[in-house]
Design an enzyme around this catalytic site. Structure first.
Site, PDB file in Angstrom:
ATOM      1  N   HIS A 188       0.826  -1.210   0.000  1.00 12.54           N
ATOM      2  CA  HIS A 188       0.000   0.000   0.000  1.00 12.54           C
ATOM      3  C   HIS A 188       0.857   1.255   0.000  1.00 12.54           C
ATOM      4  O   HIS A 188       2.080   1.199  -0.164  1.00 12.54           O
ATOM      5  CB  HIS A 188      -0.968  -0.030   1.176  1.00 12.54           C
ATOM      6  CG  HIS A 188      -0.289  -0.201   2.485  1.00 12.54           C
ATOM      7  ND1 HIS A 188       0.308   0.837   3.131  1.00 12.54           N
ATOM      8  CD2 HIS A 188      -0.083  -1.309   3.240  1.00 12.54           C
ATOM      9  CE1 HIS A 188       0.842   0.377   4.254  1.00 12.54           C
ATOM     10  NE2 HIS A 188       0.618  -0.911   4.352  1.00 12.54           N
TER      11      HIS A 188
ATOM     12  N   HIS B 259      -6.428   7.166   7.907  1.00 11.15           N
ATOM     13  CA  HIS B 259      -5.669   8.280   8.464  1.00 11.15           C
ATOM     14  C   HIS B 259      -6.568   9.324   9.096  1.00 11.15           C
ATOM     15  O   HIS B 259      -6.240   9.914  10.113  1.00 11.15           O
ATOM     16  CB  HIS B 259      -4.806   8.878   7.357  1.00 11.15           C
ATOM     17  CG  HIS B 259      -3.796   7.898   6.833  1.00 11.15           C
ATOM     18  ND1 HIS B 259      -3.357   7.872   5.546  1.00 11.15           N
ATOM     19  CD2 HIS B 259      -3.173   6.881   7.468  1.00 11.15           C
ATOM     20  CE1 HIS B 259      -2.494   6.871   5.401  1.00 11.15           C
ATOM     21  NE2 HIS B 259      -2.369   6.269   6.549  1.00 11.15           N
TER      22      HIS B 259
ATOM     23  N   CYS C 178       6.788  -3.080  40.460  1.00 18.38           N
ATOM     24  CA  CYS C 178       5.772  -3.395  39.454  1.00 18.38           C
ATOM     25  C   CYS C 178       5.415  -4.871  39.581  1.00 18.38           C
ATOM     26  O   CYS C 178       5.974  -5.568  40.424  1.00 18.38           O
ATOM     27  CB  CYS C 178       6.266  -3.046  38.046  1.00 18.38           C
ATOM     28  SG  CYS C 178       7.855  -3.757  37.641  1.00 18.38           S
TER      29      CYS C 178
ATOM     30  N   HIS D   7     -33.391  -1.436  43.575  1.00 18.53           N
ATOM     31  CA  HIS D   7     -32.186  -1.986  44.196  1.00 18.53           C
ATOM     32  C   HIS D   7     -31.583  -3.063  43.323  1.00 18.53           C
ATOM     33  O   HIS D   7     -32.242  -3.611  42.430  1.00 18.53           O
ATOM     34  CB  HIS D   7     -32.508  -2.541  45.581  1.00 18.53           C
ATOM     35  CG  HIS D   7     -33.634  -3.522  45.596  1.00 18.53           C
ATOM     36  ND1 HIS D   7     -34.951  -3.120  45.730  1.00 18.53           N
ATOM     37  CD2 HIS D   7     -33.658  -4.863  45.481  1.00 18.53           C
ATOM     38  CE1 HIS D   7     -35.734  -4.188  45.714  1.00 18.53           C
ATOM     39  NE2 HIS D   7     -34.970  -5.262  45.557  1.00 18.53           N
TER      40      HIS D   7
END
Lengths: 862, 99
Positions: A22, A309, A621, A756
């Site tokens: 492309h 794009h 972490c 509820h």
């Protein structure tokens, strides 16, 4: 000519790109071919189409799909050099040309239509939200380019040379405009898009076709029109969806050129003068950029190109956009007012009074939510007495942007493995640079810790030729493989260093076991710095260097390690596995050796003390960090940062604002003294229970509601949860309430109703109260309209029984006339919550105390 | 009259307790002696004992779902109504049990 029988040099290859050859890879290829004077042609052996390899349009029109066999034919004075360069391009660069643009389009959620909207009789067209948000405005339809009418009155050229000049100057001007835009392009993606446009505007085949038309007697305008039609038609026939989408790019370039060569401006450049929704088949990025953003409220596209794009730009500009709305230009009447709900994937073409009300309220809710959100974040920042950064884990630019949107203080762990996996060769320096730069730009100066690739063992990457380890986690992985892959490491380090000019970047090495490995890693960074200096490429010469602490050995040599590094980040997942010699994914052992085991906590405490002693920065972490209940431990450990999934940032910051560092230190000390992980579990669960938000709060009281239907009331109460940040999913909460309502109405008589539900869509158990100005019908048992609504929401998975006691007490009290009268008469939200606390206080108070047991163990003397 | 009752609703969050409160109040007004067992989100509360049931002249079930321990009431006269009835027209239930 002597070389009449000379055969051109051949270069066979098969297209490695999933999306076909492309625009972007084609522009690369044309760029290489244009460096040489030799003729280069490209033949697609599947369909026999031969194209000029120096022309992007030519290459695209050869319709080369994934795995198509192709041959490049090169002949001319510098054919050998050209062949060599093209060979290198085809085999090394081309396979990497296809950085997939992430398609964030999610499935259409038409079934998530709110009840109030349904009740207002909304008819909708569904689409795929590719840029979230809600926009309302008048329909402006962008018709398919009908160039002939706009091509100017002169259809015949009187002086071909004059017409050719017009075209050449026009093209030069178009290119100049694109180059100007490139200077101000904010994102790597935006730049790549403009580069592809530039390649089209510079294309030899485009100029050739234009010249041919002019020489055939056409005017410049007419030539542009017919050339555009020719190429659009050509690309439109492509079987690749991606290439078909590119016809929009060509159309756009031709429109710009037409503006240049014609006196009159083509009408396709719409000017907006009131709130508008632009409806188009597809849209070029430049077309989008030239629209007046003040009036552009939303976009509706017929194409389903989430990766187009324009879609990417729409997201970055925050324009609500729905795609894949088939026949939108036929279905929508220009000038009519519509709503584009790109949260729910709905387009509402006809607005009744009820629908307008719904979206007015929705807008107000979103605004209030936004205000509340920034206020919460501010409060969180002000109240942490001990500042601990809440950073996000990420592995792409998009994820990082989202994390910062949630209020991340930085990226605590940027994993780069994803960039290396699932491909035939390592990513180029340039490709990595583009990714890291995007993250760094999103960080706006906040820290970004980029971890160099942690590959090996169980993560397979064919091109690194790693052997199969008997025991992958204890094998050849992380920094251990760097010595054998210097060029790959250098490319990555250079890319990280180059991205560091924009601030905040830190480099972290994975799986470091010894001091020598750190020294080697630093030497590699020094080498990358030297090569950049030689090339005069700027970088942050003071860049911080750190290590992941995930091998226990490192924890026992911190006195030698710390002087070598600027920071450390504890990787709890691997560290705990190596510490206990127990596989986390093995249920037989994982429960006994959890990260909350006191032995592991003592190890963390020891690490923290040593790192503190050397005045180095320490983060954490891994899954342990991502569990919000562990937050008091990390605060107690006096860490500088925790790094967690981006979506959790907000919740962690709120929790943090309620924690006190001294008290957390005491929690940690109690945990360190525990004998089993289960005791620590109890301790932390109890502590977390205390942090839960209270059952009643002023922001869950709505007085003077103007809702007119049961649907609107429930929506308004759900929105109150949303504004107060107490629901994770408005739709789920709404549906849970309606599911109960459908069993039989919760109108209990006396003008009261008690909807509820039990659902984890609420973040904690809560009571929400709403009083209506004008009573509404609720199908109550006594047939009377409802004035007062008391909503009870209970979490499904971990509801405290004490809260249920409050609910049952409240339910009983609602049978009491005096209680009801009090609620009906209360003048302010504060008065309502105060009264509820008074009446139910014993139970509300008890719920907190009951969840904070006395310590079962006392800290032991050391 | 000595009465026992059981209330139970689909979610066990609100109506079970509202109905219990209602039955207790009306019974008191009418001069009956009542004990109401609730089967809600917190499980069985104010559980009826064997002797409670044995002494009762009648049992009222204001329920929308099947209850636990129905067999306890074998041999006792039971009036079963939808729970909503206890909110809509509780007096009506007591009129019914007189007959």
């Amino acid at each position: 000519m002597s070389d009449r029988n000379h055969k051109p040099l051949e270069l066979f290859f098969s297209c490695p790109l999933v999306s076909g050859l492309h625009a972007r890879p084609a522009s690369h290829l044309a760029e290489v071919a244009n460096q040489f004077s030799s003729e280069c042609s490209l033949k697609n052996l599947r369909n026999g189409v031969v194209a000029n390899a120096k022309s992007v349009l030519g290459i695209i029109s050869a319709d080369i799909r994934h795995h198509d066999r192709c041959v490049l034919l090169v002949s001319g004075a510098d054919e050998r050099a050209a062949h060599k360069s093209l060979h290198a391009f085809v085999h090394e660069t081309l396979p990497k040309c296809d950085v997939p643009l992430v398609d964030v389009a999610t499935s259409s959620q038409s079934n998530s239509m709110p009840r109030a909207l349904k009740a207002a009789g909304a008819v909708f067209i569904s689409g795929v939200p590719i840029s979230r948000g809600i926009g309302q405005g008048q329909v402006v339809v962008l018709r398919r380019m009908s160039l002939p009418e706009k091509a100017g009155s002169r259809k015949v050229a009187t002086n071909p040379n004059h017409e050719l000049d017009l075209i050449r100057n026009g093209l030069a001007s178009v290119r100049h405009q694109i180059l100007e835009k490139l200077k101000y392009s904010l994102t790597p993606v935006g730049s790549a898009v403009l580069q592809a446009d530039l390649a089209i505007a510079s294309d030899v085949l485009l100029l050739e076709k234009l010249t041919e038309q002019v020489l055939g007697g056409k005017s410049a305008g007419r030539a542009v029109v017919e050339t555009a039609e020719y190429f659009i038609d050509l690309l439109g026939r492509s079987e690749s969806k991606y290439i078909r989408q590119r016809s929009a790019d060509i159309e756009e370039i031709c429109m710009q050129l037409l503006e240049e060569v014609c006196d009159e401006s083509p009408t396709q450049s719409v000017s907006l003068s009131e709130p508008s929704v632009l409806v188009a088949e597809s849209l070029g990025p430049q077309q989008l950029l030239q629209l007046d953003r003040r009036w552009l409220k939303a976009l509706v596209l017929e194409h389903s190109a989430g990766t187009s794009h324009a879609a990417i730009l729409a997201r970055s500009l925050g324009i609500p956009t729905l795609a894949a709305v088939r026949n939108a230009r036929l279905l929508l009447t220009p000038g009519s007012e519509i709503v584009v709900d790109a949260h729910r994937g709905l387009l509402i073409p006809q607005l009744s009074a009820g629908i307008r009300r719904f979206y007015e309220r929705e807008q107000r809710t979103l605004d209030l939510r936004k205000t509340a959100w920034s206020r919460d974040l501010r409060n969180a920042a002000e109240t942490d007495r001990k500042r601990i950064e809440v950073a996000a884990n990420a592995s792409s630019g998009e994820e990082s942007i989202a994390a910062f949107g949630n209020g991340a203080d930085g990226i605590g762990l940027f994993r780069t493995e994803m960039i290396f996996l699932g491909r035939d060769g390592p990513p180029s320096e340039q490709e990595q640079f583009a990714i890291y730069s995007e993250v760094v730009r999103a960080a706006e100066g906040r820290p970004v810790i980029i971890r160099t690739f942690d590959i090996g063992g169980d993560k397979k990457v064919a091109y690194l030729n790693l052997t199969r380890d008997e025991n992958p986690f204890l094998g050849y992985r992380g920094a251990r493989i760097y010595a054998d892959h210097r060029p790959v490491l250098q490319a990555q380090l250079r890319a990280i260093l180059r991205a560091s000019t924009e601030g905040g970047v830190r480099i972290m090495a994975p799986m470091i076991t010894s001091r020598e490995e750190i020294v080697e890693f630093k030497a590699a960074i020094a080498e990358a710095k030297r090569s950049l200096t030689r090339e005069s490429v700027p970088f942050d010469s003071e860049i911080k260097i750190g290590v992941m602490l995930e091998v226990p050995a490192l924890g026992f040599s911190l006195d030698q390690i710390c002087p070598e590094v600027d920071f450390l980040s504890i990787g709890t997942n691997d560290l705990s596995q190596y510490f206990f010699a127990a596989d986390r994914s093995n249920a037989n052992v994982s429960s006994r050796f959890s990260v909350r085991h006191p032995a592991f906590l003592r190890f963390l405490e020891q690490i923290s003390q040593q790192v503190r002693f050397h005045h180095k920065w320490l983060g954490v972490c891994g899954d342990m960090a991502a569990n919000i209940q562990n937050l008091p431990l990390f605060l107690g450990l006096d860490l500088d940062e925790i790094s967690i999934p981006g979506a959790e940032i907000h919740e962690f910051k709120r929790a943090l604002s309620k924690l006190d560092a001294d008290e957390c230190r005491r929690v940690l000390e109690r945990a360190l003294a525990c004998k089993h992980a289960s005791e620590v579990d109890e301790l932390l669960t109890a502590r977390h229970g205390q942090m839960q938000e209270s059952l009643v709060s002023d922001d869950l009281v709505v007085l003077g509601s103007t809702s007119r239907t049961k649907e609107e009331v429930i929506q308004e109460m759900v929105d109150a949860f949303y504004i107060a940040d107490r629901t994770t999913d408005r739709h789920l909460l709404e549906e849970a309430l309606w599911a109960r309502e459908e069993v039989y109405s919760t109108g209990l008589g006396f003008g009261f109703a008690t909807p509820h539900c039990k659902t984890d869509a609420v973040t904690s158990d809560a009571i929400c109260v709403l009083r209506l100005n004008d009573p509404i019908h609720w199908d109550s048992v006594d047939g009377e309209p409802v004035r007062m609504v008391v909503l009870l929401a209970l979490r499904d998975s971990e509801s405290a029984t004490t809260h249920m006691q409050v609910f049952s007490a409240l339910a009983r009290k609602l049978m009491n006339e005096e209680f009801r009268h009090h609620l009906l008469r209360a003048e302010t939200a504060g008065a309502v919550t105060a009264y509820l606390r008074d009446e139910l206080g014993a139970a509300i108070g008890k719920s907190n105390e009951a969840q904070a047991p006395e310590p079962s163990v006392q800290p032991q003397a050391p | 009259m000595k009465i026992v009752a059981v209330t139970a609703c689909p979610t066990g969050i609100a109506h079970t307790y509202m109905a219990a409160a209602r039955l207790e109040k009306i019974a008191k007004n009418l001069g009956h002696d009542i004990k109401v067992e609730t089967q809600g989100a917190m499980g069985i509360e104010n559980k009826l004992t064997e002797s409670d049931i044995r002494q009762a002249q009648i049992a009222i079930f204001a329920i929308d779902i099947e209850i636990e321990g129905r067999e306890r009431f074998n041999g006792v006269k039971v009036i079963q109504v939808p729970l909503q009835e206890a909110l809509k027209n509780p007096e009506g239930i007591f009129v019914k049990i007189q007959h």
